[in-house]
Design an enzyme around this catalytic site. Structure first.
Site, PDB file in Angstrom:
ATOM      1  N   TYR A  16       0.839  -1.201   0.000  1.00  0.00           N
ATOM      2  CA  TYR A  16       0.000   0.000   0.000  1.00  0.00           C
ATOM      3  C   TYR A  16       0.879   1.259   0.000  1.00  0.00           C
ATOM      4  O   TYR A  16       0.666   2.177  -0.787  1.00  0.00           O
ATOM      5  CB  TYR A  16      -0.933  -0.036   1.216  1.00  0.00           C
ATOM      6  CG  TYR A  16      -1.719   1.221   1.434  1.00  0.00           C
ATOM      7  CD1 TYR A  16      -2.691   1.624   0.520  1.00  0.00           C
ATOM      8  CD2 TYR A  16      -1.503   2.014   2.556  1.00  0.00           C
ATOM      9  CE1 TYR A  16      -3.422   2.785   0.717  1.00  0.00           C
ATOM     10  CE2 TYR A  16      -2.229   3.160   2.767  1.00  0.00           C
ATOM     11  CZ  TYR A  16      -3.186   3.548   1.854  1.00  0.00           C
ATOM     12  OH  TYR A  16      -3.896   4.706   2.061  1.00  0.00           O
ATOM     13  N   GLU A  38     -11.165   5.713   5.480  1.00  0.00           N
ATOM     14  CA  GLU A  38     -10.548   6.442   6.601  1.00  0.00           C
ATOM     15  C   GLU A  38     -11.530   6.555   7.761  1.00  0.00           C
ATOM     16  O   GLU A  38     -11.152   6.405   8.917  1.00  0.00           O
ATOM     17  CB  GLU A  38     -10.068   7.828   6.160  1.00  0.00           C
ATOM     18  CG  GLU A  38      -8.887   7.813   5.218  1.00  0.00           C
ATOM     19  CD  GLU A  38      -7.585   7.268   5.798  1.00  0.00           C
ATOM     20  OE1 GLU A  38      -7.487   7.060   7.031  1.00  0.00           O
ATOM     21  OE2 GLU A  38      -6.658   7.038   5.005  1.00  0.00           O
ATOM     22  N   TRP A  46      -5.084   0.856  10.504  1.00  0.00           N
ATOM     23  CA  TRP A  46      -5.243   0.919   9.053  1.00  0.00           C
ATOM     24  C   TRP A  46      -5.037  -0.462   8.442  1.00  0.00           C
ATOM     25  O   TRP A  46      -5.682  -0.821   7.463  1.00  0.00           O
ATOM     26  CB  TRP A  46      -4.286   1.952   8.457  1.00  0.00           C
ATOM     27  CG  TRP A  46      -4.494   2.095   6.988  1.00  0.00           C
ATOM     28  CD1 TRP A  46      -3.615   1.775   6.006  1.00  0.00           C
ATOM     29  CD2 TRP A  46      -5.665   2.565   6.307  1.00  0.00           C
ATOM     30  NE1 TRP A  46      -4.156   2.020   4.762  1.00  0.00           N
ATOM     31  CE2 TRP A  46      -5.424   2.509   4.926  1.00  0.00           C
ATOM     32  CE3 TRP A  46      -6.918   3.024   6.733  1.00  0.00           C
ATOM     33  CZ2 TRP A  46      -6.362   2.887   3.968  1.00  0.00           C
ATOM     34  CZ3 TRP A  46      -7.847   3.402   5.781  1.00  0.00           C
ATOM     35  CH2 TRP A  46      -7.560   3.332   4.422  1.00  0.00           C
TER      36      TRP A  46
END
Length: 184
Positions: A16, A38, A46
């Site tokens: 990522y 988010e 995350w």
């Protein structure tokens, strides 16, 4: 040896970081996806959201805001039983209301990307992760404006993480190979 920011640890995080995080995004559908993810991440890592990302894409119609805005109570109820996503009623509800607000904002500004330009901060190189703030005056302003327009799960810290992820700011550390690739 590749030098990168210090936060990516897992293989998924590294992929990522190396391919997406901090790269400027111009596609409104992708911007909507990042805004929703988010918000879904609030209170979680995350990495947890990245592992569930494909499930989110499936569950939320590929993050097509027109489709998500029309989700019914039955569809939202089904999502509460979907183990592939974070089953939080407020986050699921906010995804639908955020899609509705997103469409209104697109209509007003022509695109979500055009709207975001008002919040782009001046570039500030970061030498250490200690230099990276959790929020800024720009993310505070974005958060307040989005909330005024009916968005939820868009606090200042979430807005700043969104700005980082979508390249509105370049918070790759100056020693990271991606900083040089994405330098404004």
């Amino acid at each position: 040896m590749t030098i990168r920011c210090s936060w990516p640890v897992s293989e998924l995080d590294i992929a990522y970081h190396d391919k997406e995080w901090g790269a400027p995004v111009h596609d409104d559908r992708v911007l909507f996806e990042f805004l929703i993810l988010e918000g879904a991440q609030a209170g979680l890592s995350w990495s947890t959201i990245l592992r569930k990302r494909e499930n989110y894409r499936r569950a939320f119609a590929g993050f097509d805001p027109k489709k998500v805005a029309r989700f019914t109570a039955l569809q939202k109820s089904r999502l509460m039983r979907d183990e592939g996503i974070v089953r939080n009623r407020l986050k699921i509800e906010s995804t639908v209301t955020n899609a509705q607000a997103f469409l209104a904002l697109q209509k007003e500004f022509g695109s979500f990307e055009r709207y975001l330009r008002a919040f782009k901060p001046a570039h500030r190189p970061r030498k250490s992760s200690k230099d990276i703030p959790a929020s800024t005056a720009e993310s505070d302003a974005m958060s307040k404006d989005l909330q005024k327009r009916g968005f939820r799960f868009v606090g200042s810290t979430i807005c700043y993480a969104f700005m980082q992820a979508t390249g509105l700011v370049n918070d790759h550390l100056t020693g990271c190979f991606r900083y040089r690739e994405l330098k404004p």
